[in-house]
Design an enzyme around this catalytic site. Structure first.
Site, PDB file in Angstrom:
ATOM      1  CD  GLU A  46      -3.644   3.555  -1.211  1.00 39.95           C
ATOM      2  OE1 GLU A  46      -4.478   2.663  -0.917  1.00 39.95           O
ATOM      3  OE2 GLU A  46      -2.734   3.927  -0.456  1.00 39.95           O
ATOM      4  CG  ASP A  51      -1.878   1.120   1.306  1.00 42.28           C
ATOM      5  OD1 ASP A  51      -3.094   0.846   1.206  1.00 42.28           O
ATOM      6  OD2 ASP A  51      -1.437   2.279   1.447  1.00 42.28           O
ATOM      7  CB  ILE A  52       1.078   4.174  -2.278  1.00 39.50           C
ATOM      8  CG1 ILE A  52       1.289   3.268  -3.505  1.00 39.50           C
ATOM      9  CG2 ILE A  52       1.937   5.427  -2.377  1.00 39.50           C
ATOM     10  CD1 ILE A  52       0.983   3.934  -4.840  1.00 39.50           C
TER      11      ILE A  52
HETATM   12  P1  GH3 Z   1      -1.644   5.456   4.295  1.00 42.57           P
HETATM   13  O1  GH3 Z   1      -0.218   5.830   4.375  1.00 42.57           O
HETATM   14  O2  GH3 Z   1      -2.203   5.155   5.639  1.00 42.57           O
HETATM   15  O3  GH3 Z   1      -1.874   4.353   3.340  1.00 42.57           O
HETATM   16  O4  GH3 Z   1      -2.415   6.734   3.756  1.00 42.57           O
HETATM   17  P2  GH3 Z   1      -3.086   6.933   2.373  1.00 42.57           P
HETATM   18  O5  GH3 Z   1      -3.340   8.384   2.223  1.00 42.57           O
HETATM   19  O6  GH3 Z   1      -2.306   6.288   1.314  1.00 42.57           O
HETATM   20  O7  GH3 Z   1      -4.383   6.057   2.542  1.00 42.57           O
HETATM   21  P3  GH3 Z   1      -5.865   6.277   2.185  1.00 42.57           P
HETATM   22  O8  GH3 Z   1      -6.480   4.933   2.063  1.00 42.57           O
HETATM   23  O9  GH3 Z   1      -6.477   7.224   3.153  1.00 42.57           O
HETATM   24  O10 GH3 Z   1      -5.881   6.973   0.773  1.00 42.57           O
HETATM   25  C1  GH3 Z   1      -5.759   6.289  -0.421  1.00 42.57           C
HETATM   26  C2  GH3 Z   1      -5.963   7.291  -1.506  1.00 42.57           C
HETATM   27  O11 GH3 Z   1      -5.777   6.698  -2.771  1.00 42.57           O
HETATM   28  C3  GH3 Z   1      -7.335   7.886  -1.507  1.00 42.57           C
HETATM   29  C4  GH3 Z   1      -7.737   7.926  -2.959  1.00 42.57           C
HETATM   30  O12 GH3 Z   1      -8.054   9.232  -3.348  1.00 42.57           O
HETATM   31  C5  GH3 Z   1      -6.491   7.476  -3.690  1.00 42.57           C
HETATM   32  N1  GH3 Z   1      -6.810   6.680  -4.850  1.00 42.57           N
HETATM   33  C6  GH3 Z   1      -7.447   5.493  -4.906  1.00 42.57           C
HETATM   34  N2  GH3 Z   1      -7.546   5.059  -6.181  1.00 42.57           N
HETATM   35  C7  GH3 Z   1      -6.961   6.002  -6.959  1.00 42.57           C
HETATM   36  C8  GH3 Z   1      -6.757   6.131  -8.375  1.00 42.57           C
HETATM   37  O13 GH3 Z   1      -7.141   5.292  -9.184  1.00 42.57           O
HETATM   38  N3  GH3 Z   1      -6.106   7.228  -8.814  1.00 42.57           N
HETATM   39  C9  GH3 Z   1      -5.670   8.194  -7.936  1.00 42.57           C
HETATM   40  N4  GH3 Z   1      -5.034   9.238  -8.443  1.00 42.57           N
HETATM   41  N5  GH3 Z   1      -5.852   8.097  -6.624  1.00 42.57           N
HETATM   42  C10 GH3 Z   1      -6.489   7.023  -6.122  1.00 42.57           C
HETATM   43 MG    MG Z   2      -2.058   4.211   1.335  1.00 45.92          MG
HETATM   44 MG    MG Z   3      -4.975   2.061   1.117  1.00 48.48          MG
END
Ligand code: GH3
Ligand code: MG
Ligand code: MG
Ligand code: MG
Length: 313
Positions: free
Chosen positions: A231, A187-188
């Site tokens: 992500e 996970d990013i």
């Molecule tokens: P953590 O270090 O705890 O993982 O924090 P985080 O911010 O990475 O975790 P969180 O799950 O809160 O956020 C994931 C984000 O990924 C939220 C969402 O907007 C973004 N995201 C999900 N799918 C996509 C996508 O297909 N494209 C883009 N640009 N962003 C995405």
């Molecule tokens: Mg994340």
């Molecule tokens: Mg996540």
């Protein structure tokens, strides 16, 4: 899709097989006038060799010939070539029921009797070509749809659907063979911040780069790299024990570090980092891959809690 119109006669490679030289010549002249490319053979054996050489779309096959007759030749063609099967149209003076039955049983797709009614022959050939090309296009469209249905469009990694199919076949195999199975859940870190800072398009670009890095590291034919969620990426590693999986996880992190994608809003580094949960087991009867994914997810959560940019197993 550009489907041919049934009214058009597509030009094709046609193989004419007949022991009668005058008949061969008549057929050739007539078919060439229709725009087709025509090859000739005098008997079944010659036809097999010619077929292998030019792979004609249609074969016009006489029944009675010396050396190898049309029935035997047709049968051999059907046995030797499949998907698609050769299109064999029998053209013969035999008009008895048994011969007709033999021809279709041998795999012929159509039957025309001599003396040839040329307009009928023209229409039959035209319809055969139309149907075979339509069939061909439908098959390639189908293959494309099947491929698309399994791939995540943004990252080109396997999607959840393909991952499910993969795990549903590989897990029972691991139970049967009693080999280890490992899962890495990546996970990013601070990706929401990344999007906020670089915009959604920037976020998408980052996901693509990370996905490419993952497929550079996870490339054994037996492994599968999938986009698990927004992500989150899941690496399914059949026949890999914990030690091996940790090694791959470390390679992933090294590759991501090497990329050094700038991340101005990460709380722990100035570039993009990953947290990884790594779980491994030798699956026993009655166990499910969902349990292993859940374990990897728990370790991922711990990696986040411990400060991110690390692997927990
Ligand atoms: P953590 O270090 O705890 O993982 O924090 P985080 O911010 O990475 O975790 P969180 O799950 O809160 O956020 C994931 C984000 O990924 C939220 C969402 O907007 C973004 N995201 C999900 N799918 C996509 C996508 O297909 N494209 C883009 N640009 N962003 C995405
Ligand atoms: Mg994340
Ligand atoms: Mg996540
Ligand atoms: Mg003959």
């Amino acid at each position: 899709m550009n489907l041919p119109k049934p009214t058009e006669t597509p030009a094709a490679n046609i193989l004419v097989v007949d022991d009668d030289g005058f008949m061969r010549m008549q057929l050739r002249v007539y078919l060439q006038k229709e725009g087709h490319r025509v090859e000739l053979a005098e008997n079944g054996e010659e036809a097999l060799a010619k077929f292998a050489e030019i792979k004609p779309e249609v074969v016009l096959m006489d029944a009675l010939m010396p050396v190898m007759d049309g029935f035997a030749c047709c049968q051999t063609l059907m046995k030797n070539y499949q998907n698609p099967s050769p299109l064999v149209l029998m053209i013969t003076g035999l008009d008895d029921e048994t011969s007709v039955d033999r021809a279709f049983e041998a795999g012929a797709i159509d039957y025309v009797t001599k003396p040839i009614h040329w307009a009928v022959l023209r229409q039959r050939v035209k319809r055969l070509l139309y149907q075979s090309r339509l069939q061909h296009q439908l098959e390639s469209a189908n293959q494309m749809l099947e491929r698309l249905a399994k791939i995540d469009q943004l990252t080109q990694l396997a999607n959840r659907h393909q991952l499910d199919l993969f795990l549903n076949t590989e897990w029972p195999e691991a139970i049967r063979e009693q080999y280890p199975f490992s899962i890495l859940l990546c996970d990013i870190d601070y990706f929401k911040n990344y999007n906020d800072h670089y915009g959604h398009q920037g976020g998408d670009d980052c996901l693509q780069q990370v996905a490419k890095a993952l497929s550079r590291v996870v490339h054994r034919p037996k492994d599968l790299a999938a986009r698990y969620g927004g992500e989150e990426f899941l690496m399914a590693l059949p026949n890999t024990d914990l030690e091996g999986a940790i090694h791959i996880g470390e390679n992933i992190q090294a590759e991501i570090a090497r990329l050094a994608i700038p991340h101005a809003r990460s709380a722990i580094a100035n570039h993009v980092t990953l947290s990884i949960g790594c779980a491994s087991t030798i699956p026993c009867l009655g166990s499910s891959w969902e349990q292993l994914v859940a374990a990897a997810d728990k370790y991922l959560y711990e990696a986040k809690a411990q400060g991110r940019n690390r692997l927990v197993s």
